[in-house]
Structures are given as structure tokens and as C-alpha cells.
Design an enzyme around this catalytic site. Structure first.
Site, PDB file in Angstrom:
ATOM      1  N   ASN A  63      -5.257 -71.042  -4.475  1.00  0.00           N
ATOM      2  CA  ASN A  63      -6.220 -70.201  -4.903  1.00  0.00           C
ATOM      3  C   ASN A  63      -7.073 -70.258  -3.908  1.00  0.00           C
ATOM      4  OD1 ASN A  63      -8.353 -68.903  -5.726  1.00  0.00           O
ATOM      5  ND2 ASN A  63      -8.960 -70.681  -7.020  1.00  0.00           N
ATOM      6  N   GLY A  64      -7.197 -69.297  -2.974  1.00  0.00           N
ATOM      7  CA  GLY A  64      -8.129 -69.193  -1.954  1.00  0.00           C
ATOM      8  C   GLY A  64      -7.809 -68.335  -0.694  1.00  0.00           C
ATOM      9  N   GLY A  94      -5.739 -63.393 -12.097  1.00  0.00           N
ATOM     10  CA  GLY A  94      -4.827 -62.666 -11.523  1.00  0.00           C
ATOM     11  C   GLY A  94      -3.616 -61.893 -12.321  1.00  0.00           C
ATOM     12  N   CYS A  96      -7.178 -66.599  -7.467  1.00  0.00           N
ATOM     13  CA  CYS A  96      -5.858 -66.771  -8.212  1.00  0.00           C
ATOM     14  C   CYS A  96      -6.190 -67.698  -8.947  1.00  0.00           C
ATOM     15  CB  CYS A  96      -4.825 -67.034  -7.033  1.00  0.00           C
ATOM     16  SG  CYS A  96      -4.260 -65.735  -6.083  1.00  0.00           S
ATOM     17  N   TYR A 134     -18.721 -63.547 -12.031  1.00  0.00           N
ATOM     18  CA  TYR A 134     -17.698 -62.644 -12.381  1.00  0.00           C
ATOM     19  C   TYR A 134     -16.382 -63.226 -12.927  1.00  0.00           C
ATOM     20  CZ  TYR A 134     -14.254 -58.835 -12.152  1.00  0.00           C
ATOM     21  OH  TYR A 134     -13.092 -58.122 -12.605  1.00  0.00           O
TER      22      TYR A 134
END
Length: 359
Positions: free
Chosen positions: A111-112, A36, A10, A251
């Protein structure tokens, strides 16, 4: 109720001490939109009260009215863009999560992925806790609220010592902003300044958009607390060897970001050079799968001496395909997204360079 799965990526953003905090957070999230596409949100604080606006969809759609920002006053704010997931794709899982508890209000953006979240949740539910989302992030809020420690730093530390996994977190209270990164440094988190205000973000490209100065990366296992007196840094966790996620370079991150100490574009280009040295082939042309495969294809072409061409035309109206919630959706999006140029590719021996197998 099971937690969402597959939600590893995220984007988070936070700013402390700027009169246009909500607007700048919006711009920061806009720069992080590639991390996201499912939902987004902003929580702002004016020093006494916290207010939130969250919604399903892209940043430009959720925050398309000026009245939204009028309802988010204050000089401090945090924001979040959410990765599409395999489950729980609804409003209740939008972040930042904001709650009121005994010590006031607090919001968190994450984020994670927490590998022991279900175990912690089961234990908390047996003790009477009631959860309102299926996001693993909510266990952090419950752990923090249950802490008997007097200081915010100790409460956050106590909660984070209980969880295991990958996290880059930003918290906001009425008067403070906290940012923390897991000891392994799986996910990126950067620190910057803007006209005296502190800024944190998942990637430095968010700083570029708002013309903030990149100071440094928040270190693995580091927690910073920002208030009216300035910034304090803590390292409350046992040291371990960092193990950053290679998929960020391959990516997820934008090529113009600097993460884990290196610019993403340069790393991807070097990947292509290495690929050409390890797997040289007799071919006529090198083409990329745009966009994240482009730097690697350029590197491959330069190293191999083969001409580089753009053999696939990409529709700019289709979002990132890998972060679609289901494989069928990814395959359909790919068909809509790319169209080959037969005049360029017909009868040619073509080297196709993609960013990874995750498409």
C-alpha cells in the site's frame, strides 16, 4: 514501460500461525474492500510451499467458491485489495506479487507509492532485469533478490533503504511473515493477535471482523518479522518526523477504524465542528454527502445548532467514486449513486458537507 500512476491507496492484510489463514485473510480483505475495488489476491504458505489466488474484481467475486480456499492450505497468508488506477488495469498487476528466486519463494503486498520507482527500474533493466508487471511494487522484489545479505531482515532492509516514498508492506516466505512501514508513516499499518496468531492489516476494522485483538500500530520506520519463534521488531532506518496522510482521515479509512492513534469517526466529526466555527452561515438544514461526509456533517450540525437531515439517498450498489480510474467514470458513478429528496430540500437554505474535494 511506465509504472502505474495514482496508486496511493490499497489495503493489505497478513496472518501468521492460524490454521484458517486463507479464510481469515479473505474476511480481512472483505473489511478492507473500501481501499480498493479493482483486484484482490491471497498468497498462503503451509510451511513448505506457497500458493496464490488472484483476480480482477471485488473480494466476494474473486473468492466466491469454496474450492479456492481448499487450494490455499497453510497457517500463514497475506492478501491485498487494489486501488483503481489510471493505467495498467489488468491481471498482471494483481497483488500479492509472488516469485521464486535463489533463496526460495517470496510474496509482497504493498500500500503506497514509490517516488523513485521508475529510476530504479531503469537502472535494473539496464543491468538485465526483466519485469513482468507495471507496478512499482515489483522493484522491491528485484532489489531484495539482488541482495547478497544472508538474513531476510537484512535483505528487506537493504531493499527498503533504496526506495523512497510511501509504503506499508507485508511479505510472506515459506516460513516467515514480514511487515514494514516507511519512516514517514504515510500509510497506516496495525498489529493484532488472534488466538495466538499474529495479524497485520491496513486498518483495525479488519481485526473487528475476525474478532482479533488490536495490539498497537506498527510504528513509522519499523519492520517486524514473525516466525515460529515469535515476533521481532527492528528499526533500521534513520528517524524522521512522521507525516501521516490526512486523506486517510478525510476519505479513505473506514470511520470505525483507529489509525494514527485516533478513531476516524471522531476525527471526521471534529472536522465538521471546526468547519462550523470557521464558516458559520445562516441556513435551515445541514445534509451530508454520504457516506464519508456523514460524521463531519453531524459535527457541523451539532456545533452550529442547525438540524441534521439526510437529504441525499445513496444507492448501495455503486462503489466508491473517487477511486474510479477516470474522471468520466467518477461523474457517471456519482449520478448513479445519489438522488436528492426535493420534499426535504425544496425552498430550504442548505449546508452541504462533503468529505473533501476528491470525489
Amino acid at each position: 514501460m511506465a509504472f502505474d500512476k495514482f496508486k496511493d491507496e490499497c489495503g493489505v492484510f497478513g496472518i501468521y500461525g492460524h490454521p484458517e489463514a486463507a479464510n481469515l485473510t479473505y474476511l480481512g480483505l472483505y473489511a478492507l474492500q473500501h481501499r480498493g475495488q479493482e483486484s484482490c489476491g491471497i498468497v498462503a504458505s503451509d510451511g513448505g510451499r506457497m500458493r496464490a489466488h488472484r483476480g480482477m474484481g471485488l473480494v466476494a467475486d474473486v473468492f466466491k467458491r469454496d474450492s479456492v480456499f481448499d487450494a490455499l492450505p497453510g497457517s500463514n497468508a497475506i492478501g491485498h485489495v487494489r486501488y483503481s488506477t489510471a493505467g495498467g488495469n489488468d491481471f498482471k498487476n494483481c497483488q500479492p506479487i509472488m516469485v521464486d528466486y535463489m533463496r526460495g519463494s517470496i510474496a509482497v503486498a504493498h500500500n503506497g507509492n514509490l517516488v523513485n520507482a521508475q529510476e530504479i527500474r531503469n537502472d535494473l533493466e539496464q543491468r538485465g532485469s526483466i519485469f513482468s508487471t507495471t507496478a512499482d511494487t515489483e522493484v522491491i522484489i528485484h532489489l531484495l533478490a539482488r541482495s547478497q545479505s544472508d538474513s531476510l531482515a537484512d535483505r528487506v532492509t537493504e531493499a527498503l533503504r533504496t526506495i523512497k516514498g510511501a509504503y506499508s508492506l507485508v511479505f510472506l516466505t515459506e516460513t516467515r511473515l514480514v511487515a514494514a512501514r516507511d519512516p514517514n508513516g504515510f500509510r497506516p499499518l496495525a498489529l493484532g493477535r488472534l488466538n495466538g496468531a499474529y495479524v497485520v492489516a491496513s486498518e483495525t476494522c479488519a481485526f473487528d471482523l475476525i474478532e482479533a485483538e488490536f495490539i498497537r500500530e506498527i510504528e513509522p520506520g519499523e519492520m517486524i518479522i514473525i516466525d515460529k519463534h515469535g515476533m521481532k521488531s527492528f528499526k533500521p532506518f534513520n528517524h524522521v518526523n512522521p507525516s501521516p496522510c490526512i486523506f486517510e482521515y478525510i476519505y479513505f479509512a473506514r470511520p470505525d477504524s483507529t489509525i494514527f492513534g485516533r478513531q476516524v469517526y471522531g476525527v471526521r466529526k471534529e472536522f465538521g465542528r471546526i468547519l462550523a466555527r470557521e464558516h458559520a452561515v445562516d441556513a435551515d438544514v445541514v445534509i451530508p454527502i454520504p457516506d464519508s461526509g456523514v460524521p463531519a456533517a453531524i459535527g457541523y450540525a451539532e456545533e452550529s445548532g442547525l438540524p441534521y437531515r439526510e437529504g441525499l439517498i445513496k444507492s448501495r450498489y455503486v462503489g466508491r467514486t473517487f477511486i474510479q480510474p477516470a474522471q468520466a467514470g467518477r461523474e457517471e458513478a456519482v449520478r448513479l449513486k445519489f438522488n436528492p429528496l426535493p420534499e426535504l430540500l425544496g425552498g430550504k437554505r442548505v449546508v452541504v458537507v462533503d468529505d473533501s474535494t476528491g470525489r
